[in-house]
Design an enzyme around this catalytic site. Structure first.
Site, PDB file in Angstrom:
ATOM      1  N   LYS A 111      42.759 -30.408   6.231  1.00 57.08           N
ATOM      2  CA  LYS A 111      43.676 -29.630   7.070  1.00 57.08           C
ATOM      3  C   LYS A 111      43.121 -28.247   7.379  1.00 57.08           C
ATOM      4  O   LYS A 111      43.238 -27.759   8.507  1.00 57.08           O
ATOM      5  CB  LYS A 111      45.038 -29.520   6.377  1.00 57.08           C
ATOM      6  CG  LYS A 111      45.784 -30.846   6.320  1.00 57.08           C
ATOM      7  CD  LYS A 111      47.122 -30.706   5.605  1.00 57.08           C
ATOM      8  CE  LYS A 111      47.864 -32.039   5.572  1.00 57.08           C
ATOM      9  NZ  LYS A 111      49.163 -31.941   4.872  1.00 57.08           N
ATOM     10  N   LYS A 207      45.122 -44.291   9.805  1.00 60.55           N
ATOM     11  CA  LYS A 207      46.383 -44.581   9.140  1.00 60.55           C
ATOM     12  C   LYS A 207      47.536 -44.371  10.111  1.00 60.55           C
ATOM     13  O   LYS A 207      47.521 -43.456  10.941  1.00 60.55           O
ATOM     14  CB  LYS A 207      46.534 -43.658   7.922  1.00 60.55           C
ATOM     15  CG  LYS A 207      47.763 -43.928   7.075  1.00 60.55           C
ATOM     16  CD  LYS A 207      47.774 -42.989   5.869  1.00 60.55           C
ATOM     17  CE  LYS A 207      49.037 -43.178   5.050  1.00 60.55           C
ATOM     18  NZ  LYS A 207      49.063 -42.290   3.865  1.00 60.55           N
ATOM     19  N   LYS A 210      52.856 -40.720  13.117  1.00 61.25           N
ATOM     20  CA  LYS A 210      53.543 -40.319  14.348  1.00 61.25           C
ATOM     21  C   LYS A 210      52.691 -39.371  15.182  1.00 61.25           C
ATOM     22  O   LYS A 210      52.686 -39.423  16.401  1.00 61.25           O
ATOM     23  CB  LYS A 210      54.879 -39.644  14.008  1.00 61.25           C
ATOM     24  CG  LYS A 210      55.974 -40.600  13.563  1.00 61.25           C
ATOM     25  CD  LYS A 210      57.258 -39.842  13.297  1.00 61.25           C
ATOM     26  CE  LYS A 210      58.346 -40.784  12.805  1.00 61.25           C
ATOM     27  NZ  LYS A 210      58.749 -41.740  13.833  1.00 61.25           N
TER      28      LYS A 210
END
Length: 340
Positions: A111, A207, A210
């Site tokens: 991240k 994976k 959304k």
């Protein structure tokens, strides 16, 4: 009875990746363990968001969890922010956790590499996860493989806290037989790997998520599910209808293994290898299997949505029970640490 804890971010409606990777397993576990399941909205605020949207996503997630089969009479289902002891314990654990341990976490490295300005909450995310688990002194945590590193950090934090503060608890050692190992105040939680460990998205590249737009929502109607399945990626070597395939590399086959009965899965593998079916035929059978499992969940969701007062009361009751346990933990923690 052993106690389990697990949490899920309020990303809105559940998708089948959430369901197969975690929630379906929770539904089974609630009958075997003392179970705490949490919608972790504190974790969700580490990225920019709108307040009204967070409330809606939290509500939608609760609806999906209840429709999927979590039973408030069998488990404790609650919203994280309704139990502020989570953040209190997280701060305490932050005082014990080395910075280097957090910087080595795989998810932080991934991240932070995509952000110019990284919020401290991203770095401390696994410390809050540890607090989530240890606040309830859970023995077991249902996890996917991608969460094992964070769970190991939780075990390490429990070990550090116990070593520093648990030995000062007055009178406890007298109750332990000579030479016996006294269990720590915080147990070192073990992972329960979910049967479906990693669910790939319909693009077959990553994976199911959304944010990547590669999901099928649990409560989507049948026609919408088919519209997503029809163009989904399959074995890239099956260019023509007559080309034999390798089911093990096909994401649709792995979804069959999650939704279809074993005889169907076996038949699908044979038809793929022999080019007996084209990919569309295979997807149609998968769609039928998915409908068998998802249609009753959609019906339950309609019933639950029709009585929002009951859902709110169920969540409030869950938070009340969770806080009673969390409050007891923190009372002892403060006493052992000299904070009370």
């Amino acid at each position: 009875m052993s106690r389990i804890f697990s949490g899920i971010q309020p990303s809105g409606a559940l998708h089948i990746g959430n369901y197969l990777g975690a929630v379906k397993n929770w539904v089974e576990l609630q009958h075997t363990y003392e179970s705490f399941f949490c919608i972790v909205d504190y974790h969700a605020i580490t990225v920019p968001y709108e307040a009204a949207d967070l409330r809606k996503r939290t509500n939608d997630m609760a609806l999906g969890l209840l429709a999927a089969g979590l039973d408030p009479s069998k488990c404790t289902l609650f919203i994280q922010s309704k139990v502020p002891e989570h953040t209190e314990l997280a701060w305490i654990f932050n005082t014990l956790t080395p910075l280097g341990e957090l910087e080595r976490q795989t998810q932080f490295k991934e991240k932070s590499s995509r952000e110019e300005s990284v919020p401290a909450g991203i770095l401390n995310y696994p410390v809050l996860q540890a607090a989530d688990i240890l606040l309830y002194r859970a023995d077991l945590v249902p996890v996917g493989e991608d969460q094992l590193q964070h769970l190991e950090l939780s075990r390490e934090i429990a070990r550090k806290w116990n070593a520093r503060f648990d030995s000062v608890a007055s009178g406890e050692s007298a109750n332990v037989a000579k030479g016996a190992e006294r269990p720590g105040f915080f147990p070192e939680p073990k992972g329960l790997l979910t049967p479906s460990r990693r669910i790939m998205g319909l693009d077959g590249q990553a994976k199911m998520s959304k944010s990547l737009g590669n999901t099928v929502d649990m409560l989507e109607d049948s026609a919408s599910v088919w519209e997503k399945l029809r163009p989904a990626v399959t074995d890239p070597k099956r260019v023509r209808r007559t080309d034999p395939g390798t089911p093990e590399v096909c994401n649709i086959y792995h979804l069959h293994k999650a939704f279809s009965p074993p005889p169907t899965v076996e038949h699908v593998a044979v038809q793929c290898r022999t080019a007996g079916w084209g990919c569309i035929e295979c997807k149609k059978v998968l769609h039928q299997s998915m409908e068998t499992e998802l249609a009753p969940i959609r019906e339950r969701a309609k019933d639950i949505a029709g009585d929002p007062v009951k859902m709110r009361k169920d969540l409030e009751a869950g938070a009340e029970h969770a806080r009673s346990v969390a409050s007891g933990t923190m009372t002892e923690v403060r006493q052992k640490m000299g904070l009370a």
